[in-house]
Structures are given as C-alpha cells and as structure tokens.
Write a protein that holds these residues in place. Structure first.
Motif: not given
Length: 423
Positions: A165-183
């Motif tokens: 809902g209005n959580g709007d993917l906030r957790g995953c957005k925060a996860l990928f917004k910060v500097k990371n090495d995810y592929d």
C-alpha cells in the motif's frame, strides 16, 4: 502465458543447473527443504502472529532478525530505515544477489491475528502475504548454511519494510538508494511457485483534495463552492478519458471521503487515486493527462457557479506513491535461472507475467530482478479471511534455493550466471 513473451533458458544454463544438481550438498539442500517443512510452517505461524501493521513493523522485524541469525546468516542487523539485512559472503570477486521478502502487512494496528488450522490449511490475516515469503527465505538460508555450501558470489538476505500500500516500497527503495554492490534481486512474494514475473507494473498514487469555505446548504448555495461537488466533477471527468490500451494503463479512485452533514456545503473532500501501467513512459504520459483533467474539473466547477477568491473551491494534489515500471529481457539471467530451476524440479510454469512487488525497485535501476513464489496455495489475501494451504509448500524454498545458487555460483561446481554490474 503471453504469446508475445516467453521465458528463455539456454542449453548452457540448463547444463549449469544440471551441474548444481549433481553436487551432493546442493541435492541435500533441496531435500532439507522438504525435511524441515514443519519447521518452516512453525516459523511462518510465529511470524504471522507478530503484528506488522503499515509503518509499524518493528516487532516482527526483530523476531525475523533473530530467526535469520539462527539460520546461520552472519552479521544480521537493521539498516537506518529498519530493513533486516544479513550477508552470506562468497569466495570473492563474484556478483552480489539480494534475496528478500517483505515484513509488513496491510492490516491496521490492533487487528486481531491468531492462526487457526484445519488439516494442512492455515487461517489468519497475513498468513501468506508475506509471512510465507519470510519463512521460505529462512529455509533457503538454512539449506545453504547447514549444508556448508560455499558460493562464489555474495547473497544478501533481506526482510524489507513498507512493501504494501502506502508503504510504497520504502524499504526496498532505501536498500537500493544507498551505495551498494548489488547486481540483481530475487523477491519471494505470493505463494504460487508456478509463476515467474518478467517485469513490474508501475504505479503512481495521489491524494486529490478539494477545499472551500463550506457553509449552510441553503444560505450559501451558489455562493460558496462545494468540495464534494468539485471532487465529483473531477472523478467524472477522469472517468470519461480515453484510456491507453497498448501499453495498458489503468486508473482507480479507491478511497473517497469528505463532508460533515447532509445540510452543510462540504469544506473538504478527498480521494485516493491509483494510476498504473506496464510501461514507464506511458504511465508518465497518462498521469499528466489525468492530473490535467482534474485541474480542469476544478476550474469548471468554479466557472459553473461564477466562484472567485475565498468562495471558490481549491485543488491540492499530493503524491502518495510512486512504484516505477520495469521489465527484464526474456533471456535475462534471473529469468533463465528461475525458469531453468522450474524445469529441473519438474514444476510447470503457468504464469509469466507482471506485477508490483519489491522487484520494481532494482528493475528501475536497470538490474535483473524477478519474484518467486513462497510455496503452497493462498486465497483471500489482504482480507481477514486470508488462508494458506501448506501441501507441497516446500517447493517454494527449493525453487528460491536453486535459483539463487544458479545466479551466484557454487565454489568448485559452477560459475555465476548473474552478471556483475559495472561500477
């Protein structure tokens, strides 16, 4: 399945998965998912009964963090927003795969949640969406750590916040917004193991607010504008729009409220609007048309009654959600790994489609991502009558386990299928 899009798994990928299946530790990991079937169910019930209402997932996050650590994942912690994260490191120089499930539910704070059971069927709000995903994720972790499987690439296990809902993917957005090495990413959401998502439905959400002075329905009639009348005109005007069908776009006014009394001109009325498309440019273009129509409706309402200044109705538009659209190629690494895994496990693929899940975020960043089923059968999701059927549910963690290993590779057995992104 769509005739336009069909998943592809090359001969090379099939051979890679066959090599994994020939590895004793991998086969034991698959068997372990079935052997620990009841443990997975117990954890799913445990997690379901810990409240995780929108924007208040803290209690369940703590329980999940402990269970993830108990499954053998090192350095389990919560990031700044509250996502639960643990990284299982590979031998080095391989890709990094995120595999996750969401912690939150749609049910408001105070909703009674107690799991009941009839045979292999379990009943409770949120028993499947997404407690099943969290429990499946825990089993994947155990099958890797307890079999001593050493991967080439890293696997980052994540319990995300705010997917619903209005959580709007906030957790995953925060996860990928910060500097990371995810592929790349695998999300575990929905029970159906016969489904692979090839892409994500984009969604923009708005709160449409009309305000006015309000007043007595007789004495201020035609003098002061009605917020309800303005909102009704806006909804009708949007409803009359020609909606694109290729690529498909949709709209829905899902919540409408306002006014105080039958004999009072409404000083405030609002609606929550959901606009979707499978294509981001089409979504953006249609949103512009919809919002333009709403502004025109406000102007028309004021012109209808010759309203000016403080007597006019005023329009406020607040964006409350933004889920980007995105899609994989049919031969993307995550699609090949997932489809090849289903073939290897003799699980028929029945749906190859699009939806809105945590995968929207990595796809927006151009990373390969898909969503896998947690296993079992589900019904009545997002309702108080939600239920989950546990028969053969061990297939969910089996699929996620083998798909993940295909992507990150196993030391001395296979090289990773997942591509490292340039940085």
């Amino acid at each position: 399945m769509s005739q336009e899009h069909q998943p592809i798994c090359t001969q090379e990928t099939q051979e890679l998965i066959a090599k994994l299946r020939a590895c004793p530790a991998v086969e034991k990991g698959l068997a372990q998912a079935e052997e620990q079937h009841q443990q997975r169910i117990n954890e799913q019930v445990q997690l379901t009964e810990v409240p995780a209402p929108p924007f208040h997932e803290e209690e369940r996050a703590k329980v999940f963090a402990q269970l993830l650590a108990d499954a053998g994942i090192p350095d389990v912690h919560q990031d700044q927003i509250g996502n639960v994260i643990g990284r299982l490191k590979g031998i080095g120089n391989g890709p990094t795969l995120v595999i996750g499930a969401h912690i939150d539910t749609v049910f408001k704070e105070g909703t009674p949640i107690k799991v009941s059971q009839e045979g292999t069927k379990y009943f409770a709000p949120g028993i499947s969406d997404d407690a099943a995903g969290l429990a499946s994720l825990l089993q994947v972790a155990r099958s890797i750590t307890q079999q001593g499987i050493k991967t080439v690439g890293d696997i980052v296990f994540v319990g995300t916040l705010g997917e619903e809902g209005n959580g709007d993917l906030r957790g995953c957005k925060a996860l990928f917004k910060v500097k990371n090495d995810y592929d790349g990413m695998l999300a575990i959401d929905s029970a159906n193991v016969h489904r692979i998502l090839r892409g994500s439905v984009g969604c923009k959400r708005y709160r449409i607010i009309f305000e006015s002075l309000g007043g007595h329905s007789l004495h201020k009639f035609g003098i002061v504008g009605s917020s309800i009348h303005g909102l009704a005109r806006a909804i009708t005007k949007v409803d009359d729009l020609q909606v694109p069908t290729e690529p498909k776009c949709t709209f829905n006014f899902g919540v409408v409220k306002g006014g105080t009394s039958v004999n009072a001109i409404a000083a405030r009325a609002e609606a929550e609007l959901d606009i979707r498309s499978v294509d981001q440019p089409s979504l953006d273009a249609f949103v512009k048309r919809v919002l333009k129509a709403i502004q025109e409706a406000c102007d028309e309402e004021n012109n209808r009654w010759n309203l000016e200044g403080e007597n006019a109705v005023r329009l406020i538009i607040k964006q409350i959600g933004d889920r980007p659209a995105g899609a994989n190629k049919d031969d993307a690494s995550v699609i090949q790994a997932a489809y090849g895994t289903l073939q290897s496990l003799s699980i028929p693929l029945e749906k190859y489609t699009l939806a809105a899940t945590d995968q929207n975020v990595p796809l927006f960043y151009g990373l390969p991502a898909t969503t896998l089923g947690a296993g079992g059968i589900e019904a009545n999701n997002h309702s108080l009558s939600e239920w989950w059927e546990a028969e053969d549910a061990f297939q969910g963690p089996q699929v996620a386990f083998l798909t993940a290993l295909t992507l990150v590779g196993v030391n001395g057995v296979t090289e990773p299928l997942l591509e490292k992104q340039p940085r």
